[in-house]
Design a protein around this motif. Structure first.
Motif, PDB file in Angstrom:
ATOM      1  N   SER A 204      -7.727   8.718  -3.523  1.00 16.69           N
ATOM      2  CA  SER A 204      -6.605   9.213  -2.725  1.00 16.69           C
ATOM      3  C   SER A 204      -6.936  10.614  -2.229  1.00 16.69           C
ATOM      4  O   SER A 204      -7.365  11.462  -3.007  1.00 16.69           O
ATOM      5  CB  SER A 204      -5.336   9.253  -3.573  1.00 16.69           C
TER       6      SER A 204
ATOM      7  N   MET B  31       6.363   5.603  -9.680  1.00 13.43           N
ATOM      8  CA  MET B  31       5.013   5.144  -9.333  1.00 13.43           C
ATOM      9  C   MET B  31       3.982   5.519 -10.402  1.00 13.43           C
ATOM     10  O   MET B  31       3.096   4.748 -10.740  1.00 13.43           O
ATOM     11  CB  MET B  31       4.636   5.798  -8.004  1.00 13.43           C
TER      12      MET B  31
ATOM     13  N   VAL C  25      -1.681   9.141   2.051  1.00 17.35           N
ATOM     14  CA  VAL C  25      -0.243   8.948   2.230  1.00 17.35           C
ATOM     15  C   VAL C  25       0.193   9.936   3.304  1.00 17.35           C
ATOM     16  O   VAL C  25      -0.072  11.132   3.199  1.00 17.35           O
ATOM     17  CB  VAL C  25       0.531   9.223   0.917  1.00 17.35           C
TER      18      VAL C  25
ATOM     19  N   THR D  98      -8.193   2.973  -8.804  1.00 19.27           N
ATOM     20  CA  THR D  98      -7.667   3.952  -7.851  1.00 19.27           C
ATOM     21  C   THR D  98      -7.553   5.291  -8.568  1.00 19.27           C
ATOM     22  O   THR D  98      -7.011   5.358  -9.669  1.00 19.27           O
ATOM     23  CB  THR D  98      -6.272   3.531  -7.335  1.00 19.27           C
ATOM     24  N   THR D  99      -8.079   6.331  -7.947  1.00 21.47           N
ATOM     25  CA  THR D  99      -8.129   7.641  -8.602  1.00 21.47           C
ATOM     26  C   THR D  99      -7.852   8.757  -7.591  1.00 21.47           C
ATOM     27  O   THR D  99      -8.083   8.582  -6.398  1.00 21.47           O
ATOM     28  CB  THR D  99      -9.525   7.873  -9.230  1.00 21.47           C
TER      29      THR D  99
ATOM     30  N   TYR E  75       5.027  13.554  -3.427  1.00 21.79           N
ATOM     31  CA  TYR E  75       5.653  12.257  -3.156  1.00 21.79           C
ATOM     32  C   TYR E  75       5.619  11.336  -4.364  1.00 21.79           C
ATOM     33  O   TYR E  75       6.073  10.200  -4.302  1.00 21.79           O
ATOM     34  CB  TYR E  75       4.968  11.565  -1.963  1.00 21.79           C
TER      35      TYR E  75
ATOM     36  N   ASN F 201      -7.392   6.553   0.401  1.00 24.56           N
ATOM     37  CA  ASN F 201      -5.967   6.383   0.729  1.00 24.56           C
ATOM     38  C   ASN F 201      -5.366   7.710   1.139  1.00 24.56           C
ATOM     39  O   ASN F 201      -5.466   8.687   0.404  1.00 24.56           O
ATOM     40  CB  ASN F 201      -5.193   5.906  -0.509  1.00 24.56           C
TER      41      ASN F 201
ATOM     42  N   THR G 295      -5.202   1.853 -12.701  1.00 22.87           N
ATOM     43  CA  THR G 295      -4.512   2.910 -11.987  1.00 22.87           C
ATOM     44  C   THR G 295      -3.720   3.734 -12.996  1.00 22.87           C
ATOM     45  O   THR G 295      -3.974   3.708 -14.187  1.00 22.87           O
ATOM     46  CB  THR G 295      -3.667   2.292 -10.844  1.00 22.87           C
TER      47      THR G 295
ATOM     48  N   GLY H  82      -0.389   7.049 -13.016  1.00 20.66           N
ATOM     49  CA  GLY H  82      -1.064   8.234 -13.506  1.00 20.66           C
ATOM     50  C   GLY H  82      -2.518   8.310 -12.999  1.00 20.66           C
ATOM     51  O   GLY H  82      -2.895   7.625 -12.079  1.00 20.66           O
ATOM     52  N   GLU H  83      -3.238   9.190 -13.614  1.00 20.10           N
ATOM     53  CA  GLU H  83      -4.630   9.328 -13.221  1.00 20.10           C
ATOM     54  C   GLU H  83      -5.513   8.605 -14.244  1.00 20.10           C
ATOM     55  O   GLU H  83      -5.703   9.095 -15.359  1.00 20.10           O
ATOM     56  CB  GLU H  83      -4.999  10.814 -13.099  1.00 20.10           C
TER      57      GLU H  83
ATOM     58  N   MET I 244       6.448   5.883   0.772  1.00 18.35           N
ATOM     59  CA  MET I 244       7.416   4.902   0.276  1.00 18.35           C
ATOM     60  C   MET I 244       8.490   5.532  -0.599  1.00 18.35           C
ATOM     61  O   MET I 244       8.250   6.546  -1.255  1.00 18.35           O
ATOM     62  CB  MET I 244       6.698   3.835  -0.557  1.00 18.35           C
TER      63      MET I 244
END
Ligand code: SAM
Ligand code: SF4
Ligand code: SF4
Length: 377
Positions: free
Chosen positions: A163, A372, A205, A139-140, A63, A203, A106, A108-109, A235
């Motif tokens: 995530s 994203m 998705v 966020t990873t 996604y 998280n 954030t 990418g990683e 999204m």
């Protein structure tokens, strides 16, 4: 107005109209004149900043970075285009002077960025105009978290969001598309908890037909662990993930499914405009969140700015274009000039893509929307 750069010895100077300088010697230190809090054309203040520190990633989530687009031949940003830690800290410091209270790293990683704890140390030294610390989070995908959690915490990171889309290896591997196992992400989550990066958020998705069978097992797994699981509606970010509305599982359905297995009750929002609607287990086993970016858009309360890896400022996740801050920085702009540019951009902001989508209004962003992994989710 250009303000003379300070020397480290000047740093004790207390001036109520100046933001505290960065307390890290590697960073060029310059005072930033404090503006009033920036408000856009819809009355939304600029409060949160997401900084993408790399456009590269270890995963190829279907996604986000589908393999057919982000394969071997994909051209990622050359190193010279990527903001340095000093440049990132400078932009962040100016943004903090304008009212940013929360910064999230954030990509990418982000854990792929070499020496990330050095950047974390620089950003965690920033103070808000009222003298408080900036709320610094990350966020990873969790793949590299187990070995970095303690160092990141020592450097000043406060919280992480990890995530994770499934507990089942076959499903997770199909979603990350690089055959990465669930167990290693779970180990990263544990390491983050042990390092004091809590409460850890996870998280998920949700994509219908791909991992929605895992909604209740995920809720069960994390209930009572102190981890806050959040379900994110899939999204239509970017133009490469083949998004279709029928793949979206509305948050109302997620809540219904969990409630049927583990009864829930709503939790009042902690602050106005909270993006995640919170629910707690009636048996006291903690809470979950749902982020309904598609079915219940929250543009009216969106206070987020985003800086891409190459220093472009975006005022919406669905933007077709941004504003080049790197050019300003490398062109010799003073902090005051940078601050003015940021103010002009935010004051002119009118973005409300998700609300327009929900209302079936003609969408402004029909062109080549930003991906994203580049803009920073
Ligand atoms: N690589 C890190 C990670 O996956 O956590 C950070 C960057 S990633 C772009 C940030 C967040 O965006 C992740 O939680 C990811 O699941 C979410 N995300 C990516 N593409 C999405 C999409 N199309 N819809 C909803 N969430 C998405
Ligand atoms: Fe990588 Fe995160 Fe995008 Fe997955 S969601 S491809 S982990 S950037
Ligand atoms: Fe904010 Fe744009 Fe998302 Fe609306 S669509 S909530 S304005 S990022």
């Amino acid at each position: 107005m250009r303000v003379a750069p300070e020397t480290p010895r000047d740093r004790a100077v207390v001036d109520p109209v100046l933001v505290d300088p960065v307390r890290v010697d590697a960073v060029r230190v310059e005072r930033v004149p404090v503006d009033t809090v920036l408000v856009d054309t819809r009355g939304r203040a600029m409060r949160d900043l997401r900084i993408s520190v790399t456009d590269r990633c270890t995963f190829r989530c279907v996604y986000c970075m589908p393999k057919d687009v982000y394969g071997r031949g994909h051209a990622f940003l050359p190193r010279s285009d990527v903001l340095t830690f000093e440049e990132i800290t400078r932009v962040a410091r100016v943004a903090v002077a304008h009212g940013i209270e929360k910064i999230r790293l954030t990509g990418g990683e982000p854990l792929l960025r070499r020496d990330l704890p050095v950047l974390v140390a620089q950003l965690s030294a920033l103070t808000t105009p009222s003298g408080g610390p900036v709320d610094l989070a990350l966020t990873t995908n969790g793949a590299l978290l187990a070995r970095q959690a303690a160092r990141l915490h020592e450097a000043g990171l406060r919280r992480v969001t990890v995530s994770l889309d499934s507990l089942d290896d076959a499903t997770f591997m199909a979603m990350n598309d690089v055959g990465f196992p669930v167990a290693k992400v779970l180990r990263g989550i544990e390491a983050a908890q042990e390092a004091g990066l809590g409460p850890v958020k996870v998280n998920m998705v949700v994509k219908r037909g791909h991992n929605d069978h895992d909604i209740v097992p995920m809720a069960r797994h994390f209930a009572g662990t102190g981890v806050v699981l959040r379900f994110i509606e899939y999204m239509d970010v970017g133009t490469t993930n083949g998004w279709r509305l029928e793949h979206v599982v509305p948050s109302a359905e997620v809540v219904e499914r969990i409630d049927a297995a583990m009864p829930l009750e709503p939790v009042p929002p902690q602050y106005p405009g909270e993006t995640s609607a919170r629910w707690r287990f009636r048996d006291g086993g903690g809470e979950i969140g749902v982020i309904s970016s598609v079915t219940q858009a929250f543009c009216h309360a969106c206070t987020r700015a985003r800086i891409s890896t190459d220093g472009t400022l975006f005022t919406c996740l669905f933007a077709t274009g941004g504003h080049d801050l790197r050019g300003l920085i490398r062109g010799g702009a003073s902090d005051a000039e940078l601050a003015d540019a940021m103010a002009a951009i935010w004051r002119g902001r009118a973005d409300r893509y998700s609300e327009a989508r929900g209302a079936a209004e003609p969408l402004a962003a029909h062109g080549h929307r930003i991906e994203m992994s580049y803009i920073g989710g």
